[in-house]
Design a protein around this motif. Structure first.
Motif, short mmCIF file in Angstrom:
data_model
loop_
_atom_site.label_atom_id
_atom_site.label_comp_id
_atom_site.label_asym_id
_atom_site.label_seq_id
_atom_site.Cartn_x
_atom_site.Cartn_y
_atom_site.Cartn_z
N UNK A 1 10.70 3.89 -18.54
CA UNK A 1 10.80 3.18 -17.26
C UNK A 1 9.89 1.97 -17.31
N UNK A 2 10.42 0.83 -16.94
CA UNK A 2 9.65 -0.41 -16.96
C UNK A 2 9.57 -0.96 -15.54
N UNK A 3 8.34 -1.25 -15.09
CA UNK A 3 8.11 -1.75 -13.74
C UNK A 3 7.30 -3.04 -13.81
N UNK A 4 7.09 -3.65 -12.65
CA UNK A 4 6.22 -4.83 -12.60
C UNK A 4 4.74 -4.44 -12.55
N UNK A 5 4.44 -3.37 -11.80
CA UNK A 5 3.05 -2.98 -11.59
C UNK A 5 2.94 -1.46 -11.57
N UNK A 6 1.89 -0.95 -12.19
CA UNK A 6 1.52 0.46 -12.05
C UNK A 6 0.32 0.54 -11.11
N UNK A 7 0.34 1.46 -10.18
CA UNK A 7 -0.80 1.73 -9.32
C UNK A 7 -1.24 3.16 -9.61
N UNK A 8 -2.45 3.31 -10.13
CA UNK A 8 -2.99 4.63 -10.46
C UNK A 8 -3.78 5.16 -9.28
N UNK A 9 -3.24 6.16 -8.61
CA UNK A 9 -3.91 6.75 -7.46
C UNK A 9 -3.11 6.58 -6.19
N UNK B 1 8.38 -7.73 -2.99
CA UNK B 1 9.50 -7.73 -3.91
C UNK B 1 9.18 -7.26 -5.31
N UNK B 2 7.99 -6.73 -5.54
CA UNK B 2 7.64 -6.24 -6.88
C UNK B 2 8.13 -4.80 -7.06
N UNK B 3 8.53 -4.47 -8.28
CA UNK B 3 8.85 -3.08 -8.61
C UNK B 3 7.56 -2.39 -9.01
N UNK B 4 7.28 -1.26 -8.36
CA UNK B 4 5.98 -0.62 -8.49
C UNK B 4 6.17 0.88 -8.71
N UNK B 5 5.39 1.43 -9.64
CA UNK B 5 5.29 2.87 -9.80
C UNK B 5 3.87 3.29 -9.43
N UNK C 1 12.26 0.94 -2.82
CA UNK C 1 12.54 1.05 -4.25
C UNK C 1 11.36 1.46 -5.09
N UNK C 2 10.20 1.67 -4.47
CA UNK C 2 9.02 2.10 -5.22
C UNK C 2 9.17 3.51 -5.75
N UNK C 3 8.48 3.80 -6.84
CA UNK C 3 8.53 5.13 -7.48
C UNK C 3 7.17 5.82 -7.33
N UNK C 4 7.19 7.06 -6.86
CA UNK C 4 5.99 7.89 -6.84
C UNK C 4 6.17 8.94 -7.92
N UNK C 5 5.34 8.87 -8.95
CA UNK C 5 5.50 9.71 -10.12
C UNK C 5 4.26 10.61 -10.31
N UNK C 6 4.51 11.84 -10.67
CA UNK C 6 3.42 12.77 -10.97
C UNK C 6 2.94 12.52 -12.39
N UNK C 7 1.67 12.25 -12.54
CA UNK C 7 1.16 11.97 -13.87
C UNK C 7 -0.35 12.00 -13.92
N UNK D 1 5.50 13.03 -15.45
CA UNK D 1 6.46 14.12 -15.57
C UNK D 1 7.88 13.60 -15.73
N UNK D 2 8.09 12.34 -15.38
CA UNK D 2 9.41 11.70 -15.54
C UNK D 2 9.51 10.89 -16.81
#
Length: 414
Positions: free
Chosen positions: A1-9, A25-29, A215-221, A238-239
């Motif tokens: 999965x490729x996003x514009x920004x990762x936010x840890x926390x 408008x940014x894609x964010x996980x 469209x944001x993604x919340x991922x367990x990691x 996990x994804x």
């Protein structure tokens, strides 16, 4: 999965930032190990404190220091076994708590506290939950005329130059504002401008839902799996692995665990805090949050009852809970407001991430391209989440930030 920004926390700070970026408008996980808002952000006084420009200083009065050393005061407690662990932070905190240091921090606080209400209103309105933001401010009450004369006057003198709206109330004015407060409170200061919540977790979850709707993604990691690569950053979830050219560390008290091996010295201290909910007796109610100044705790009307929030406990972040402060403040709270028993059998505990100068760390990492910091908001993670989200999102997207980020850079702590 490729996003514009990762936010840890996924606390309120990370969630507000993720939502701010998605609204641009940014894609964010957003990478979280549990539910958004379920850790440090879960337990607080629910205040968005626009007036809290002056930092909480390390006490310097000899009598207070002796009382703290003997663990006699409810507003502060420490673990003797953890003294060597917390001592370096406390020494830096003490050194930063001069009058000059406090004013320097206050001046840096002005722009970020100045927009905190508007930024939360924007996010809450976008998420359709503006009604969660309760108007009316909060009360700082006093039990003795001496405290009212000394602490109350000093508070007004400190905040007056910054244009903070505050109203001194006598016993009659206090009774008109909060009729169920007992005569233990002889007067107080009303700060009418701040907002409060009756469920801080619910606000974080509402921001998270709107983030996902955009469209944001919340991922367990696990944020500690973060790795640098030629085109940015990647983290395991996990994804599956997710990557982006930009990554924001918004891990609160766990930020040093990630950054220490990367060569960043983060002189963070942890002020642990507790809360428990009490049932009001009969028809007793509380309209807005109340601070019992001389006993160092707050009473806050929440969805689950009247929340009692403790002062600070200085201990290792991961030491077992010792909710002694809750036991100390409960009888004081019962003197102040008609209360029945506790709602929960076990008080909640969390860790506030504090920097020695009581300013957050926000901005660009000096030694890693595409790495950003957004942590260390101390007692004001909820208050500053919207301001921090705006500042970081403007920097990451290349806009001119609404205020100079230099005072919040990690370089100041070297």
């Amino acid at each position: 999965m490729r996003m514009d920004v990762l936010v840890l926390g996924g606390g309120i700070v990370g969630t507000a930032l993720a939502l701010s970026l998605a609204m641009k408008g940014r894609s964010v996980a957003m990478i979280e190990r549990g539910s958004p808002g379920g850790a440090t952000s879960f337990g607080n006084a629910g205040l968005i404190q626009s007036e809290a420009i002056m930092p909480y200083p390390f006490p310097r009065g000899p009598l207070l220091l002796v009382q703290y050393a003997l663990n006699l005061k409810a507003e502060a407690h420490y673990h003797l076994k953890d003294v060597l662990h917390v001592a370096p932070y406390l020494w830096r905190y003490f050194r930063a708590s001069t009058r000059e240091g406090m004013l320097k921090t206050a001046r840096a606080n002005v722009p970020i506290f100045g927009v905190c209400l508007d930024e939360h209103r924007k996010l809450a309105q976008a998420a359709g939950v503006e009604a969660m933001l309760r108007p009316g401010g909060w009360l700082k009450v006093f039990r003795t005329q001496k405290a009212m004369d000394e602490i109350g006057r000093a508070t007004l003198d400190d905040l007056g130059p910054f244009g903070v709206e505050a109203v001194m109330l006598d016993r009659r004015g206090l009774a008109e504002r909060e009729p169920n407060l007992s005569e233990a409170a002889i007067g107080g200061i009303h700060f009418p401008t701040p907002l409060s919540l009756n469920d801080p977790e619910a606000l974080t979850l509402a921001y998270a839902r709107h983030f996902e709707a955009l469209g944001g993604k919340i991922l367990i990691g696990n944020a500690l799996t973060l790795g640098e690569r030629q085109d940015g950053w990647t983290v395991k979830t996990d994804s599956g692995p997710v990557s982006a050219p930009d990554c924001v560390v918004a891990l609160g008290p766990w930020a040093p665990d990630l950054l220490r091996p990367m060569g960043y010295r983060v002189p963070m201290g942890v002020k642990r805090g507790y809360h428990v909910h009490m049932r009001p007796r009969g028809n007793a109610r509380l309209g807005i949050p109340v601070l019992d100044t001389e006993n160092g705790y707050m009473m806050v009307p929440m969805a689950n009852g009247i929340r009692l929030t403790s002062g600070a406990e200085f201990a290792h972040r991961d030491s077992p809970p010792t909710p002694r402060q809750i036991d100390m403040i409960e009888p004081r709270a019962r003197e102040m407001l008609p209360l029945e028993g506790r709602v929960e059998a076990v008080p909640w505990m969390g860790a506030r991430p504090c920097m020695p100068d009581m300013l957050p760390v926000m901005g660009r990492a000096p030694r890693h391209k595409g790495l950003w910091f957004n942590f260390g908001h101390a007692h004001h993670g909820l208050t500053l989440a919207g301001s921090a989200g705006r500042l970081l999102s403007e920097m990451i997207t290349g806009e001119t930030p609404f205020t100079d980020p230099k005072p919040y850079g990690i370089e100041r702590l070297s």
